[in-house]
Design a protein around this motif. Structure first.
Motif, mmCIF file in Angstrom:
data_model
loop_
_atom_site.group_PDB
_atom_site.id
_atom_site.type_symbol
_atom_site.label_atom_id
_atom_site.label_comp_id
_atom_site.label_asym_id
_atom_site.label_seq_id
_atom_site.Cartn_x
_atom_site.Cartn_y
_atom_site.Cartn_z
ATOM 1 N N PHE A 130 37.641 -5.131 -19.179
ATOM 2 C CA PHE A 130 36.401 -4.388 -18.943
ATOM 3 C C PHE A 130 35.711 -4.856 -17.659
ATOM 4 O O PHE A 130 34.978 -4.101 -17.044
ATOM 5 N N ASN A 131 35.953 -6.107 -17.290
ATOM 6 C CA ASN A 131 35.372 -6.643 -16.056
ATOM 7 C C ASN A 131 36.177 -6.252 -14.823
ATOM 8 O O ASN A 131 35.640 -6.193 -13.727
ATOM 9 N N ASP A 132 37.468 -6.021 -15.004
ATOM 10 C CA ASP A 132 38.352 -5.617 -13.913
ATOM 11 C C ASP A 132 39.274 -4.523 -14.452
ATOM 12 O O ASP A 132 40.234 -4.802 -15.158
ATOM 13 N N PHE A 133 38.956 -3.284 -14.113
ATOM 14 C CA PHE A 133 39.698 -2.145 -14.676
ATOM 15 C C PHE A 133 41.154 -2.103 -14.241
ATOM 16 O O PHE A 133 41.938 -1.362 -14.816
ATOM 17 N N THR A 134 41.535 -2.884 -13.248
ATOM 18 C CA THR A 134 42.934 -2.911 -12.816
ATOM 19 C C THR A 134 43.713 -4.040 -13.488
ATOM 20 O O THR A 134 44.943 -4.090 -13.379
#
Length: 186
Positions: free
Chosen positions: A96-100
């Motif tokens: 959720f903090n880094d969508f990748t």
């Protein structure tokens, strides 16, 4: 002005997370209550993940309204990893903090969100006025996040089974998003 309402819904309480996990006895009761609460809405279309718990959550409503359920693989729960993780909560928060961010054998939030949004937009295209989309908590939150980026890991943690948001669209643009059901309201 064309107004459409899409009821984004998380499945009822289940026995597990596997694709063939059934609703729990409590979940079966929730599905009946959910159908009773939503029966007055003249749904044009009902869409669901093909996972058993999602189908069982929408079936009472489909039977009550005498409407078919359109199964769509793109509404499946997002796969976090290809293996069991002891720290899955921490790993999920990272997505959720880094969508990748993507784990081995898993799916990034970006990829999952894209398929979820694609499904929602197609549902809107073929719906005259009212549609219900039954999915799973992680994908549910990623879809909400697309429309309002304040919906993230904490929102996911706060979801209930079931959970329902009404997304109102005017000429295919989101104009409002209302949380309808929460714990103790069903």
């Amino acid at each position: 002005m064309l107004l459409k309402k899409l009821y984004l819904t998380r499945h009822c309480a289940a026995e597990g997370q596997e694709a063939d996990a059934s609703l729990s006895p409590e979940g079966r009761n929730q599905a009946v209550e959910l159908a009773q609460k939503l029966a007055s809405i003249p749904f044009d279309k009902l869409f669901s993940s093909p996972f058993l718990r999602a189908i069982q959550s929408i079936e009472p409503l489909a039977l009550q309204l005498d409407k078919p359920i359109t199964l769509d693989d793109r509404l499946e729960e997002r796969r976090l990893s290809g293996e069991q993780l002891e720290n899955w909560h921490e790993e999920l928060e990272k997505t959720f903090n880094d969508f990748t961010y993507k784990l081995q054998g898993g799916e990034s939030s970006e990829k999952a969100a894209n398929r979820g949004i694609e499904t929602v937009l197609e549902a809107l295209d073929i719906t005259k006025e009212f549609a219900l989309v039954m999915t799973h908590g992680n994908l549910f939150t990623l879809i909400l996040n697309h429309f309002d980026n304040t919906y993230g890991f904490q929102a996911w943690k706060g979801l209930t089974n079931p959970d329902v948001y009404c997304l109102c669209f005017e000429d295919d643009q989101l104009v409002s998003m209302e949380h309808l059901f929460f714990e103790g309201n069903i």
